[in-house]
Design an enzyme around this catalytic site. Structure first.
Site, mmCIF file in Angstrom:
data_model
loop_
_atom_site.group_PDB
_atom_site.id
_atom_site.type_symbol
_atom_site.label_atom_id
_atom_site.label_comp_id
_atom_site.label_asym_id
_atom_site.label_seq_id
_atom_site.Cartn_x
_atom_site.Cartn_y
_atom_site.Cartn_z
ATOM 1 N N LYS A 1 -49.724 -14.400 -27.100
ATOM 2 C CA LYS A 1 -51.001 -14.743 -27.565
ATOM 3 C C LYS A 1 -51.547 -16.151 -27.389
ATOM 4 O O LYS A 1 -51.039 -16.941 -27.046
ATOM 5 C CB LYS A 1 -51.195 -14.407 -29.077
ATOM 6 N N ARG B 1 -43.978 -7.099 -32.215
ATOM 7 C CA ARG B 1 -44.572 -6.118 -31.320
ATOM 8 C C ARG B 1 -44.273 -7.213 -29.926
ATOM 9 O O ARG B 1 -44.799 -8.436 -29.898
ATOM 10 C CB ARG B 1 -46.080 -6.009 -31.465
#
Length: 297
Positions: free
Chosen positions: A231, A266
């Protein structure tokens, strides 16, 4: 069937994922414009699922729409992208828990009918009917936090303080409010997962602070999902680094998150994540070192 007993493996259950025993949720994107990796065809998606399962994933998260800005994807197109994958995985990999990343109840309805066992609503209950679908099909639901953003929009000059705990307070309150709404809708509390959702509605300071205080989410008793793979906040913590060069930073954040009680990670990179989990759990004492012969023979 063997001796009158069904030999098919039991699907992974959300109750098996908890602090000290985290599970890996593999990312399988059917979108064609994902920020990092896409499995744009059915064959590519099924190959990605097989590879993830062999590398240690217990959950696969199938998505049909890019999280960020991009072309509008109609409900029918999203359904066409994800339902065939869910159906095929339900047949070929019954040991996996199938999750679908969607915020729309029409898609939720279709994928639950096809065999999904978890709805990953990354847009924080924008469509409250998603919780009703989860209750009706008796599947799990991820309660996330986006600070009120509409789906597929980006944060801009968020009202949270840059380094204060207010982002943690508001994020925790937000996911707990959604968890309570899910229970009111009839979702089994044992099937509710909370996700502080770094980067969604937050800048890098906010996302880093959420990881620093992750124990507060763990202490709610709900399993904590952390979606941090490659991210933006990871890239900005390193420097001006794009998604392709964020693996090492992601693994560092993952190890910290597991030590602080994350129950589901995740991940795009399942093998690297599985290794990070094994070492972290061996250090914390929540898991064994798996081959301990050095200095013993």
């Amino acid at each position: 069937m063997r001796d009158g007993v069904d030999a098919r493996p039991t699907p992974f259950s959300l109750t098996d994922a908890r602090a000290g025993a985290p599970a890996i949720m593999a990312v399988v994107n059917r979108s064609t414009d994902s920020f990092y990796e896409s499995a744009a065809t059915l064959d590519a998606a099924l190959h990605a699922v097989d590879a993830a399962a062999e590398a240690g994933a217990r959950i696969v998260d199938i998505g049909g729409v890019r999280a960020g800005r991009g072309r509008e994807i109609p409900v029918t197109e999203e359904i066409d992208r994800v339902v065939p994958v869910v159906e095929a995985v339900a047949r070929s990999r019954p040991e996996l828990l199938i999750s679908v990343d969607t915020w729309r109840h029409e898609v939720a309805e279709a994928v639950c009918g096809a065999g999904a066992g978890l709805l990953n609503d990354t847009w924080a209950g924008t469509d409250p009917l998603v919780a009703e679908v989860a209750a009706r099909f008796d599947v799990g639901l991820v309660c996330s936090h986006t600070g009120g953003l509409s789906p597929r929009t980006d944060a801009h000059r968020s009202r949270y303080g840059l380094v204060g705990s207010d982002v943690v307070d508001e994020t925790l309150a937000g996911v707990l409010e959604l968890a309570e709404a899910a229970r009111t809708a009839g979702v089994d509390p044992a099937r509710i997962v909370i996700d502080p959702t770094p980067d969604f509605g937050k800048n890098t300071y906010h996302s880093l602070r959420l990881l620093r205080d992750l124990e507060r989410f763990r202490d709610t008793g709900f399993p904590v999902l952390l979606a941090i793979s490659r991210k933006d906040f990871v890239g900005e913590a390193i420097g001006e680094v794009g998604p392709a060069d964020r693996l090492h930073g992601t693994i560092a954040a993952t190890a910290l998150a597991v030590a602080k009680g994350a129950a589901i990670i995740r991940a795009h990179d399942v093998r690297a994540t599985a290794d990070a989990l094994a070492v972290t759990l061996a250090i914390t004492g929540d898991g064994p070192a798996r081959h301990t012969v050095r200095g013993l023979r």
